[in-house]
Motif scaffolding. Structure first.
Motif, short mmCIF file in Angstrom:
data_model
loop_
_atom_site.label_atom_id
_atom_site.label_comp_id
_atom_site.label_asym_id
_atom_site.label_seq_id
_atom_site.Cartn_x
_atom_site.Cartn_y
_atom_site.Cartn_z
N ALA A 17 49.31 38.05 43.15
CA ALA A 17 49.99 37.83 44.41
C ALA A 17 50.64 36.35 44.49
O ALA A 17 49.81 35.44 44.04
N LEU A 18 51.49 36.13 45.29
CA LEU A 18 51.92 34.90 45.55
C LEU A 18 52.02 34.68 47.09
O LEU A 18 52.43 35.44 47.73
N VAL B 287 45.53 34.99 42.77
CA VAL B 287 46.60 34.49 43.69
C VAL B 287 46.86 33.22 43.12
O VAL B 287 46.43 32.35 42.88
N VAL B 288 48.46 33.09 43.26
CA VAL B 288 49.26 31.81 43.29
C VAL B 288 49.56 31.55 44.44
O VAL B 288 50.19 32.38 45.44
N ARG C 68 41.25 32.24 38.85
CA ARG C 68 41.49 33.36 39.66
C ARG C 68 42.75 32.78 40.78
O ARG C 68 43.40 33.63 41.36
N ALA C 69 42.78 31.39 41.00
CA ALA C 69 43.84 31.03 41.81
C ALA C 69 44.53 29.87 40.98
O ALA C 69 43.96 29.32 40.26
N ARG D 17 52.57 32.77 33.57
CA ARG D 17 50.95 32.73 33.72
C ARG D 17 50.54 34.05 33.87
O ARG D 17 49.50 34.54 33.11
N HIS D 18 51.17 35.17 34.65
CA HIS D 18 50.59 36.38 34.86
C HIS D 18 51.48 37.62 34.36
O HIS D 18 51.03 38.58 34.42
N GLY D 19 52.84 37.32 33.94
CA GLY D 19 53.67 38.44 33.67
C GLY D 19 54.28 39.20 34.52
O GLY D 19 54.99 40.04 34.06
N GLY D 20 54.06 39.01 35.82
CA GLY D 20 54.72 39.90 36.78
C GLY D 20 54.13 39.61 38.11
O GLY D 20 53.31 38.50 38.40
N LEU D 21 54.56 39.95 39.17
CA LEU D 21 54.20 40.00 40.41
C LEU D 21 53.91 41.25 41.29
O LEU D 21 54.83 42.13 41.21
#
Length: 270
Positions: free
Chosen positions: A9-10, A35-36, A60-61, A84-88
């Protein structure tokens, strides 16, 4: 139950530790998402990150500097999220600002700035992450999710708060248009319309009203405002956060293009 396990999540405009944005970040983390969160206030953002690391564990953040009115910054945030995460999977357009004034007092530049922060930023967020959200939407039965933070001000014709009300009403229309476009791609888009939430910004507004002679003291002003809320209290950031977390979960998989009011019933007394 971790309804958002595995999701990224952003949340924009979430630096303040007692703000609505952090209420949303906390609810998403509790539901299992990573979460970003972003903001222009790096000092507050890094302080909030340390609190989150202590409470939920490191990793995690993630905090990012982000001017939501800048298309360039949106591009940078996208790059960082993908690296960082490869997607959203979840986008929460929470960032906003308050600009008061009437037709007689508001300058065009003030209206434009309000629209930039409260409305155009949400457009930029949707446009920047549209493809990314679509790519990941097939991973979940509820698809990918977008929540645009609006306000009960979108429904109230307050002549003393003209820029804010216009920008929040525009955010509501953006939500409906985006939901129509992205629905076939399994991306849901909803808006949340909060009322009075206990944040540093609200408390500061109470103090300003007392300083300007509009109220005798802060406590009396708060009691007067609480009397206008059927549930009898001002909301908390977690009240808004839990609603957002629900809308992002598979439990809300048939909900899109909708407006959810979180105001303790205050609109019924307008």
């Amino acid at each position: 139950m971790k309804a958002l396990n595995g999701r990224i999540a952003l949340v924009t405009g979430a630096a303040q530790s007692e703000g609505i944005g952090q209420g949303i970040v906390g609810a998403l983390l509790r539901a299992g998402a990573d979460v970003v969160f972003s903001d222009i206030d790096d000092k507050a953002g890094l302080r909030s990150l340390e609190i989150l690391n202590t409470k939920y564990g490191r990793g995690r953040a993630l905090y990012l500097h982000h001017d939501v009115s800048s298309e360039h910054d949106w591009g940078h945030v996208r790059e960082e999220v993908l690296a960082r995460h490869g997607g959203l999977d979840i986008l929460v357009n929470n960032a906003g600002s308050s600009f008061a004034g009437s037709l007689a007092t508001v300058e065009l530049e003030h209206l434009q700035r309000c629209m930039s922060v409260n409305f155009e930023s949400q457009f930029l967020g949707l446009k920047t992450f549209r493809g990314t959200l679509i790519e990941r939407s097939g991973l979940w039965s509820g698809g990918a999710a977008v929540v645009n933070n609006s306000s009960i001000g979108a429904y109230m014709g307050d002549p003393s708060n003209l820029p804010y009300g216009i920008s929040k009403a525009a955010a509501r229309m953006l939500t409906m248009c985006a939901a129509r476009e992205l629905g076939p791609c399994n991306v849901r888009v909803n808006s949340v319309h909060v009322g009075m939430i206990d944040t540093p910004l609200l408390r500061a507004s109470f103090e300003r009203r007392v300083e300007h002679g509009q109220a005798s003291d802060v406590r009396k002003l708060q009691e007067d405002l609480e009397s206008r809320v059927p549930l009898g209290r001002i909301g908390t950031p977690s009240d808004a956060g839990e609603l957002v977390a629900f809308l992002c979960s598979d439990a809300a998989q048939y909900i899109t293009a909708s407006a959810f009011v979180c105001d303790g019933g205050m609109l019924t007394k307008v």
